[in-house]
Design a protein around this motif. Structure first.
Motif, PDB file in Angstrom:
ATOM      1  N   VAL A 165       0.845  -1.196   0.000  1.00 46.82           N
ATOM      2  CA  VAL A 165       0.000   0.000   0.000  1.00 46.82           C
ATOM      3  C   VAL A 165       0.886   1.253   0.000  1.00 46.82           C
ATOM      4  O   VAL A 165       0.641   2.205  -0.752  1.00 46.82           O
ATOM      5  N   SER A 166       1.935   1.243   0.820  1.00 45.03           N
ATOM      6  CA  SER A 166       2.863   2.375   0.854  1.00 45.03           C
ATOM      7  C   SER A 166       3.541   2.573  -0.489  1.00 45.03           C
ATOM      8  O   SER A 166       3.729   3.710  -0.950  1.00 45.03           O
ATOM      9  N   LEU A 167       3.914   1.470  -1.131  1.00 41.59           N
ATOM     10  CA  LEU A 167       4.540   1.546  -2.456  1.00 41.59           C
ATOM     11  C   LEU A 167       3.595   2.207  -3.455  1.00 41.59           C
ATOM     12  O   LEU A 167       3.993   3.129  -4.193  1.00 41.59           O
ATOM     13  N   ILE A 168       2.352   1.752  -3.487  1.00 44.16           N
ATOM     14  CA  ILE A 168       1.374   2.298  -4.441  1.00 44.16           C
ATOM     15  C   ILE A 168       1.157   3.789  -4.201  1.00 44.16           C
ATOM     16  O   ILE A 168       1.134   4.590  -5.147  1.00 44.16           O
ATOM     17  N   LEU A 169       1.019   4.179  -2.930  1.00 41.48           N
ATOM     18  CA  LEU A 169       0.769   5.587  -2.617  1.00 41.48           C
ATOM     19  C   LEU A 169       1.974   6.454  -2.967  1.00 41.48           C
ATOM     20  O   LEU A 169       1.825   7.571  -3.482  1.00 41.48           O
TER      21      LEU A 169
END
Length: 509
Positions: A165-169
């Motif tokens: 999720v952090s990567l996508i954001l």
């Protein structure tokens, strides 16, 4: 009178920005991260650099000498990376995304400090220590609710899931930044992409699911919406849609990380200033844009505030929340960063009045102890701690990873664990990238430029520097929230920085 006020204010902003950026450039250059060989300070990540750094420096030196002495090499790279940017940029973005995925799958430890409280609360929100933590740190409550919602939707609360999720954001923030550059200066999109690709390749914070990274796409989206609404040639309906979208982002930004709304404040200050001398091409469109922006802000604040006030996921005592004065107080204590003793004292004080009284008392005590010149000296070195570290204080928090050593030793793990074999190489290479960015900002200061977008970005960084000086800071992790403004402005500053260097080193030709 209006012209005088406009010119003087812009001159003041430019001067203050140049002061901060040149001071930051000095601190970056003298950083302990540039230590070759044995580490000279406990604050430096790793114990000593290895042959990895030697190979990196040899490669950079060879590349620099080749480009300087060979016009054909310069033309070749220019053709690949800029003339064929429509192919090269997507390929490099895909490559760095693959690298990030490989990194997460290879290194995904349990994180300590504040993210640990968020993650633990996903499994047992009834624990008394967690209710106490979120009663004090209510700024993390919205983030907890978002993480809980995601864990319910996808049926998992693993660290790996939230790393992705952090990567996508984080990557979404980059796409918004590049779209903003396309609206401002399309020819600079390729350069902006390469600067941000280098950042992504050297940004392990994607495995730390916390507000620092989760707020990035909303900040980037707000900047994009601002540019689209007030400084683009898009159709009116798209401008108004962007304005209300930007307003909706503001509420999310505030409830994830309140200090990240500094770009919003900068927008209103700069647009108000420029109205003194530069009238909008259409007052109707401009006025509707402002109304839609304010409407979006009000709507997002009302909805999210209601959500927080009516949530039943975790029971908290709203009256125990830490007051803003606490963060000013803690920002004056010790090195200006988190202080466990001060936090413990605040946790023991039951009421808001008592917390504020203690914070005021400590602020007065710190000012008296330091004195005027002592406090200025303290701020001088605090700015160094706030801005000089290109790793963004990686592994500098207490209990950063819950395990001291990687379970599976490999190159990447040895690079990101505090005492890993290659961790000093990582901080050296990351510092080189940070030096490049600060060089672009420091040498391309735009002393005479009064473009509203550039002024807004500069004022955002000034506000960020001042905020970290006055409130809790003491480490460069807090600079992450300002990266969208910083990266966009570094790209726009590149030509000025290049011209400055060419003038100073013309004798080498």
């Amino acid at each position: 009178m209006k012209n005088w006020l406009f010119n003087k204010t812009n001159k003041f902003f430019n001067g203050l920005y140049a002061f901060f950026m040149l001071l930051t450039l000095y601190f970056v250059i003298i950083s302990a991260n540039f230590t070759l060989g044995d580490t000279v300070t406990k604050k430096t990540l790793g114990t000593r650099t290895t042959k990895v750094t030697v190979i990196f420096l040899a490669f950079m030196l060879t590349l620099g000498l080749t480009l300087w002495g060979s016009p054909r090499s310069r033309q070749f790279l220019q053709k690949i990376f800029f003339k064929a940017a429509c192919i090269t940029v997507p390929f490099c973005l895909l490559l760095v995304c693959s690298w990030q995925i490989f990194f997460i799958l290879t290194v995904h430890p349990a994180i300590g400090f504040d993210p640990q409280a968020l993650h633990t609360a996903l499994r047992d929100p009834s624990a008394s220590e967690l209710r106490g933590y979120f009663s004090l740190n209510q700024n993390n409550l919205f983030l907890l609710l978002v993480m809980h919602k995601l864990s319910v939707i996808f049926g998992t609360d693993s660290w790996v899931f939230f790393d992705f999720v952090s990567l996508i954001l984080t990557d979404l923030s980059v796409l918004f930044n590049l779209t903003t550059l396309a609206l401002i200066a399309r020819k600079k999109v390729a350069l902006g992409a390469y600067l941000q690709i280098l950042w992504l390749a050297l940004f392990p914070m994607i495995i730390v699911p916390y507000s620092d990274t989760w707020v990035l796409p909303f900040v980037s989206c707000f900047i994009l919406c601002y540019v689209a609404s007030f400084h683009s040639k898009l159709p009116t309906y798209l401008k108004l849609g962007a304005a209300i979208s930007g307003g909706l982002c503001v509420g999310v930004i505030y409830f994830i990380k309140p200090s990240a709304i500094i770009p919003v404040i900068a927008v209103f200050l700069v647009e108000g200033l420029f109205l003194l001398c530069q009238k909008p091409t259409s007052w109707l469109t401009f006025s509707l844009g402002v109304l839609f922006l304010l409407g979006g802000i009000a709507n997002s604040f009302i909805m999210l505030d209601h959500k927080l006030n009516t949530q039943t996921y975790i029971k908290i005592q709203a009256s125990r929340a830490l007051p803003p004065l606490h963060f000013i107080s803690i920002g004056m204590t010790g090195d200006g960063g988190y202080d466990a003793n001060e936090a413990l004292i605040m946790a023991k004080l039951p009421t808001k009045t008592q917390k504020e009284a203690y914070a005021k008392k400590n602020i007065a005590r710190q000012l008296k102890q330091k004195g005027f010149w002592g406090y200025l000296k303290f701020l001088f070195f605090k700015h160094q701690r706030n801005t000089s570290d290109g790793t963004f204080a990686w592994q500098q928090e207490g209990n950063f990873f819950t395990t001291k050593k990687p379970t599976n030793s490999n190159f990447l793990a040895e690079a990101v664990y505090a005492q890993g074999k290659y961790s000093a190489d990582f901080r050296y290479i990351a510092q080189c990238w940070w030096l490049l960015i600060i060089l672009l900002l420091g040498l391309g200061c735009h002393f005479k430029q009064t473009d509203p977008i550039v002024q807004m970005l500069k004022l955002t960084l000034i506000g960020g520097f001042l905020y970290l000086l006055l409130f809790e800071g003491g480490r460069s992790r807090y600079m992450i929230q300002f990266l969208p403004s910083l990266l966009i402005l570094a790209t726009l500053s590149a030509d000025n920085a290049k011209n400055w260097l060419q003038r100073r080193f013309a004798w080498l030709k």
